[in-house]
Each structure stands twice: as C-alpha cells, then as structure tokens.
Design a protein around this motif. Structure first.
Motif, mmCIF file in Angstrom:
data_model
loop_
_atom_site.group_PDB
_atom_site.id
_atom_site.type_symbol
_atom_site.label_atom_id
_atom_site.label_comp_id
_atom_site.label_asym_id
_atom_site.label_seq_id
_atom_site.Cartn_x
_atom_site.Cartn_y
_atom_site.Cartn_z
ATOM 1 N N ARG A 182 68.189 -15.667 99.548
ATOM 2 C CA ARG A 182 67.807 -15.250 98.197
ATOM 3 C C ARG A 182 67.528 -13.760 98.089
ATOM 4 N N ALA A 183 67.179 -13.115 99.205
ATOM 5 C CA ALA A 183 66.743 -11.724 99.165
ATOM 6 C C ALA A 183 67.897 -10.758 98.901
ATOM 7 N N ALA A 184 67.544 -9.564 98.424
ATOM 8 C CA ALA A 184 68.532 -8.502 98.225
ATOM 9 C C ALA A 184 68.605 -7.607 99.454
ATOM 10 N N VAL A 185 67.434 -7.341 100.056
ATOM 11 C CA VAL A 185 67.357 -6.443 101.210
ATOM 12 C C VAL A 185 66.283 -6.968 102.160
ATOM 13 N N PHE A 186 66.579 -6.921 103.448
ATOM 14 C CA PHE A 186 65.568 -7.237 104.453
ATOM 15 C C PHE A 186 64.920 -5.930 104.877
ATOM 16 N N VAL A 187 63.588 -5.902 104.917
ATOM 17 C CA VAL A 187 62.883 -4.686 105.302
ATOM 18 C C VAL A 187 62.226 -4.878 106.663
ATOM 19 N N HIS A 188 62.377 -3.869 107.514
ATOM 20 C CA HIS A 188 61.835 -3.922 108.871
ATOM 21 C C HIS A 188 61.044 -2.634 109.096
ATOM 22 N N PRO A 189 59.753 -2.617 108.719
ATOM 23 C CA PRO A 189 58.990 -1.368 108.752
ATOM 24 C C PRO A 189 58.369 -1.011 110.094
ATOM 25 N N SER A 190 58.494 -1.866 111.096
ATOM 26 C CA SER A 190 57.844 -1.632 112.382
ATOM 27 C C SER A 190 58.386 -0.372 113.065
ATOM 28 N N PRO A 191 57.493 0.546 113.477
ATOM 29 C CA PRO A 191 57.959 1.773 114.121
ATOM 30 C C PRO A 191 58.261 1.613 115.608
ATOM 31 N N ARG A 192 57.886 0.460 116.197
ATOM 32 C CA ARG A 192 58.115 0.243 117.623
ATOM 33 C C ARG A 192 58.622 -1.176 117.848
ATOM 34 N N GLU A 193 59.854 -1.280 118.309
ATOM 35 C CA GLU A 193 60.441 -2.579 118.629
ATOM 36 C C GLU A 193 61.351 -2.406 119.834
ATOM 37 N N THR A 194 61.213 -3.270 120.830
ATOM 38 C CA THR A 194 62.145 -3.210 121.948
ATOM 39 C C THR A 194 63.515 -3.724 121.531
ATOM 40 N N PHE A 195 63.538 -4.684 120.605
ATOM 41 C CA PHE A 195 64.820 -5.204 120.129
ATOM 42 C C PHE A 195 64.815 -5.398 118.618
ATOM 43 N N GLY A 196 63.931 -6.203 118.092
ATOM 44 C CA GLY A 196 63.922 -6.448 116.654
ATOM 45 C C GLY A 196 64.871 -7.565 116.277
ATOM 46 N N VAL A 197 64.680 -8.717 116.918
ATOM 47 C CA VAL A 197 65.606 -9.840 116.732
ATOM 48 C C VAL A 197 65.709 -10.261 115.268
ATOM 49 N N VAL A 198 64.633 -10.117 114.498
ATOM 50 C CA VAL A 198 64.670 -10.571 113.105
ATOM 51 C C VAL A 198 65.654 -9.733 112.279
ATOM 52 N N ALA A 199 65.880 -8.481 112.667
ATOM 53 C CA ALA A 199 66.888 -7.676 111.974
ATOM 54 C C ALA A 199 68.285 -8.239 112.217
ATOM 55 N N ALA A 200 68.548 -8.666 113.456
ATOM 56 C CA ALA A 200 69.835 -9.299 113.756
ATOM 57 C C ALA A 200 69.966 -10.621 113.007
ATOM 58 N N GLU A 201 68.865 -11.344 112.883
ATOM 59 C CA GLU A 201 68.887 -12.608 112.144
ATOM 60 C C GLU A 201 69.199 -12.365 110.667
ATOM 61 N N ALA A 202 68.655 -11.286 110.111
ATOM 62 C CA ALA A 202 68.956 -10.957 108.714
ATOM 63 C C ALA A 202 70.437 -10.666 108.547
ATOM 64 N N LEU A 203 71.016 -9.900 109.466
ATOM 65 C CA LEU A 203 72.450 -9.632 109.399
ATOM 66 C C LEU A 203 73.244 -10.924 109.514
ATOM 67 N N ALA A 204 72.781 -11.845 110.376
ATOM 68 C CA ALA A 204 73.461 -13.133 110.531
ATOM 69 C C ALA A 204 73.448 -13.921 109.230
ATOM 70 N N ALA A 205 72.460 -13.640 108.376
ATOM 71 C CA ALA A 205 72.393 -14.287 107.067
ATOM 72 C C ALA A 205 73.179 -13.506 106.012
ATOM 73 N N GLY A 206 73.837 -12.417 106.434
ATOM 74 C CA GLY A 206 74.609 -11.613 105.489
ATOM 75 C C GLY A 206 73.758 -10.677 104.661
ATOM 76 N N LEU A 207 72.573 -10.329 105.170
ATOM 77 C CA LEU A 207 71.600 -9.536 104.425
ATOM 78 C C LEU A 207 71.504 -8.126 105.013
ATOM 79 N N PRO A 208 71.700 -7.071 104.208
ATOM 80 C CA PRO A 208 71.556 -5.715 104.740
ATOM 81 C C PRO A 208 70.093 -5.413 105.047
ATOM 82 N N VAL A 209 69.879 -4.453 105.945
ATOM 83 C CA VAL A 209 68.538 -4.164 106.451
ATOM 84 C C VAL A 209 68.168 -2.708 106.185
#
Length: 198
Positions: free
Chosen positions: A77-104
């Motif tokens: 349902r979302a238009a944009v996924f936001v990932h505000p964390s300044p420190r991430e070793t990977f950030g798996v949820v950003a990849a999950e958003a892309l897997a849902a077809g959602l820009p980050v």
C-alpha cells in the motif's frame, strides 16, 4: 510513507519525524506509518510527544509489531519505504521493501547505501542522516514515484537472496584461495552455505 523496525533513537526516528513534518507542510495528504515497537513505554511516549510537537500526530500511525503478512500488505500500500537509520551492517528491511516493488529513501549507512547504489535507480540515499537531508531524499523519491518499475526493484532484491549471497561468498573464498577441509570451498564442504543455496 512506511517505516518498519524498532522505534528507538539509534534507528533515526527523530530525524524521520522531523523530515515528515517538513514534507507534510508541502504535501498535506502525506501520511507516515511506523510499524514496530519502542524499547519501553517512556521511549514510545517520547515519539508520540514529538509528533504532537511537530503537529503531525494526526497523520502519523504508530503500530506495534505485526506478522510478515501484515508487513507485506503495508508495503503493497505504501508509496515510499523510509529507512532513517544512520548505522546498519546490512539493512535487510530495505531489501525486503525492494522485493515488494517499493522504492526506498534512506539515510546513508553502509549496508543500505550498497543496496540502493548511487544512481538512484532503486530510491535515494540522503546526503546525511539529518532531517533536512532525509526530507530532501524522500521528496525526490516521491517526485518520481511513478517512474519506478516494481519488477525492476524486485530484481534488485534478488541480488540479496540467500542463494545469491551464498554464491557470492563462495566466489570470494575461491578468489582468496581459501580451502575447506576437503579441498576447495564448495557448497558441499559447508552445510550452512549448502542449505542457503538450496
């Protein structure tokens, strides 16, 4: 806008709320949905108070953790996924958003910046984790939201599937000349890697 994760200071919640307040002044129909939970009630109250202070409480939804199906539905349902964390070793949820077809739109952090790259094809990485830069990055994604191809975004997420990551890891080992107990490294010589590739 959708955020999924822990609601704690180290995840960039304050800059996100401040960025959202800036954006909403220009886009009154914009809403922010935060799915996750704070460390404790005091911290949760802090985010609600900040949303009140910034006058975005009515357009901000604070939700507790939900199952995978609920998160997938929220991403759909979302238009944009936001990932505000300044420190991430990977950030798996950003990849999950892309897997849902959602820009980050993300704060700069090593893992997420690598996933999104510098060309802007999968979203935007802010110049800094500060609220003005985060707002600018989110705004740029919103401005070209219709140009993102969900299928293209999903293909990028495939680069971070267990199989892809395991195969790349094995390739690095081979390039370094690392050998397993039975000779060269292979899926068969490492049951964890073998399971990931399967």
């Amino acid at each position: 806008l959708l955020y999924v994760g822990n609601r704690k200071a180290s995840k960039g919640i304050e800059p996100l709320l401040r960025a959202f307040a800036t954006l909403r002044a220009e886009r009154p129909a914009l809403h922010l949905r935060l799915m996750g939970g704070a460390t404790d009630e005091e911290e949760e109250a802090r985010w609600h108070e900040l949303a009140d202070e910034l006058e975005v409480a009515r357009s901000t939804r604070f939700e507790q953790y939900a199952g995978r199906e609920a998160i997938a539905a929220a991403m759909a349902r979302a238009a944009v996924f936001v990932h505000p964390s300044p420190r991430e070793t990977f950030g798996v949820v950003a990849a999950e958003a892309l897997a849902a077809g959602l820009p980050v739109a993300a704060a700069p952090s090593s893992g997420v910046a690598e996933i999104l790259g510098e060309a802007g094809a999968y979203g935007e990485v802010a110049a800094s984790p500060q609220a003005p830069d985060l707002a600018a990055a989110i705004g740029r994604v919103l401005a070209r939201r219709s140009s993102f191809d969900p299928a293209f975004l999903r293909r990028r997420a495939g680069d971070y599937s267990p199989r892809s990551v395991a195969e790349r890891t094995l390739e690095i080992y081979r390039e370094l000349g690392v050998s397993g107990s039975q000779g060269s490294v292979s899926a068969a010589s490492d049951p964890v890697v073998a399971a990931a590739i399967r």
